[in-house]
Enzyme design. Sequence first.
Site, PDB file in Angstrom:
ATOM      1  N   GLU A   1       1.139   0.537   0.382  1.00 16.54           N
ATOM      2  CA  GLU A   1       0.775  -0.076  -0.906  1.00 16.54           C
ATOM      3  C   GLU A   1       0.226  -1.486  -0.703  1.00 16.54           C
ATOM      4  OE1 GLU A   1       4.541   0.734  -2.748  1.00 16.54           O
ATOM      5  OE2 GLU A   1       4.038   2.868  -2.732  1.00 16.54           O
TER       6      GLU A   1
ATOM      7  N   HIS B   1       3.235  -1.919   4.619  1.00 13.56           N
ATOM      8  CA  HIS B   1       3.409  -0.746   3.756  1.00 13.56           C
ATOM      9  C   HIS B   1       2.053  -0.329   3.187  1.00 13.56           C
ATOM     10  CE1 HIS B   1       4.576   1.777   0.401  1.00 13.56           C
ATOM     11  NE2 HIS B   1       5.687   2.000   1.080  1.00 13.56           N
TER      12      HIS B   1
ATOM     13  N   ASN C   1      13.457   1.230   0.112  1.00 13.99           N
ATOM     14  CA  ASN C   1      12.354   0.327  -0.221  1.00 13.99           C
ATOM     15  C   ASN C   1      12.247   0.352  -1.738  1.00 13.99           C
ATOM     16  OD1 ASN C   1       9.985  -1.065  -0.584  1.00 13.99           O
ATOM     17  ND2 ASN C   1       8.657   0.582   0.160  1.00 13.99           N
ATOM     18  N   TRP C   2      12.791  -0.683  -2.340  1.00 16.48           N
ATOM     19  CA  TRP C   2      12.885  -0.681  -3.806  1.00 16.48           C
ATOM     20  C   TRP C   2      11.549  -0.942  -4.483  1.00 16.48           C
ATOM     21  CZ3 TRP C   2      18.012  -3.538  -5.583  1.00 16.48           C
ATOM     22  CH2 TRP C   2      19.109  -2.869  -5.038  1.00 16.48           C
ATOM     23  N   LYS C   3      10.565  -1.440  -3.730  1.00 13.21           N
ATOM     24  CA  LYS C   3       9.248  -1.776  -4.296  1.00 13.21           C
ATOM     25  C   LYS C   3       9.419  -2.770  -5.452  1.00 13.21           C
ATOM     26  CE  LYS C   3       7.668   2.628  -2.625  1.00 13.21           C
ATOM     27  NZ  LYS C   3       6.697   3.697  -2.653  1.00 13.21           N
TER      28      LYS C   3
ATOM     29  N   GLY D   1      11.790   5.416  -0.875  1.00  9.59           N
ATOM     30  CA  GLY D   1      11.345   4.717  -2.084  1.00  9.59           C
ATOM     31  C   GLY D   1      12.148   5.180  -3.282  1.00  9.59           C
ATOM     32  N   GLY D   2      11.570   6.088  -4.055  1.00 10.59           N
ATOM     33  CA  GLY D   2      12.173   6.549  -5.313  1.00 10.59           C
ATOM     34  C   GLY D   2      13.660   6.871  -5.222  1.00 10.59           C
TER      35      GLY D   2
ATOM     36  N   GLY E   1       5.506   8.670  -2.904  1.00  9.64           N
ATOM     37  CA  GLY E   1       5.631   8.655  -4.358  1.00  9.64           C
ATOM     38  C   GLY E   1       4.955   9.829  -5.033  1.00  9.64           C
TER      39      GLY E   1
ATOM     40  N   GLU F   1       4.735   6.825   7.549  1.00  8.11           N
ATOM     41  CA  GLU F   1       4.636   7.201   6.141  1.00  8.11           C
ATOM     42  C   GLU F   1       3.237   7.723   5.833  1.00  8.11           C
ATOM     43  OE1 GLU F   1       7.905   5.021   3.741  1.00  8.11           O
ATOM     44  OE2 GLU F   1       6.063   3.889   3.614  1.00  8.11           O
TER      45      GLU F   1
END
Length: 255
Positions: free
Chosen positions: A100, A98, A13-15, A237-238, A176, A170
């Site tokens: 976010e 998600h 998930n590159w965001k 993610g990261g 993050g 999640e």
Amino acid sequence: MDKSKRKAIIAGNWKMNKTPSQAKELLEAIKPLVADADCEVIACVPYVDLAVAVEATQGSNVKIGAENVHWAESGAFTGEISTGMLKEIGVEYVVLGHSERRQYFGETDETVNKRTKAALAAGLKPIVCVGELLWERECDITEEVIARQIKLDLWDVTEEELKNVVIAYEPVWAIGTGKTATADQAEEVCAFIRAQIAKLYNQEAADAVTIQYGGSMNDGNADELLGKVNVDGGLIGGASLVAEKFAAIVKAASK
Ligand code: PGA
């Protein structure tokens, strides 16, 4: 249930990271490293990177996903993207709900459900994210929160449609933050999610659904997390922004 009967899926998930040219570069680096993966490999990328990403991964085993989609087919929704737009450029997956989106953009279980239904109707495979806040865990209501999200987010999704749904657990406090849930915590909630699916659908459907863990999963902890019987993959993610780290997680899932 033999875990190996379920599809293991590692999704990046590159965001809001990577321009189209950077996306191409990262995917070119990832492709050879994951070419012999024994699991499904997905990169979920920003909207403007999608066309380049689909082209860059053509003929490879890397599938492309979007990070959200609107539920309407078209219309007066300035700034939104429809399922038809994603389908036409060859997108297969879409991350929905998600934390976010829920936290910063007013996403609710109702809108996650609308998006999920629309994605499935269009032939996209949703990765539906659920997870509790730190405060909710501390108040010992993790199971209530998760049960509610699963029930509402998958409301009116048929058993047949469920075959194309991936669930990502999640815990919001682990995203993050570098604070990974322990493998036992991840297993406990993923098993709970599976039990909820069994209750809402049936045991066969529950045994077949892929449940990912997400939240600071990386090349160092992936082995242990993915070793758990109810953890079928990861939403990363990261660590998905570094080809070698992402590839190492894919390798852990391929065992
Ligand atoms: P993280 O993000 O791996 O950077 O914690 C996971 C996610 O938000 O999907």
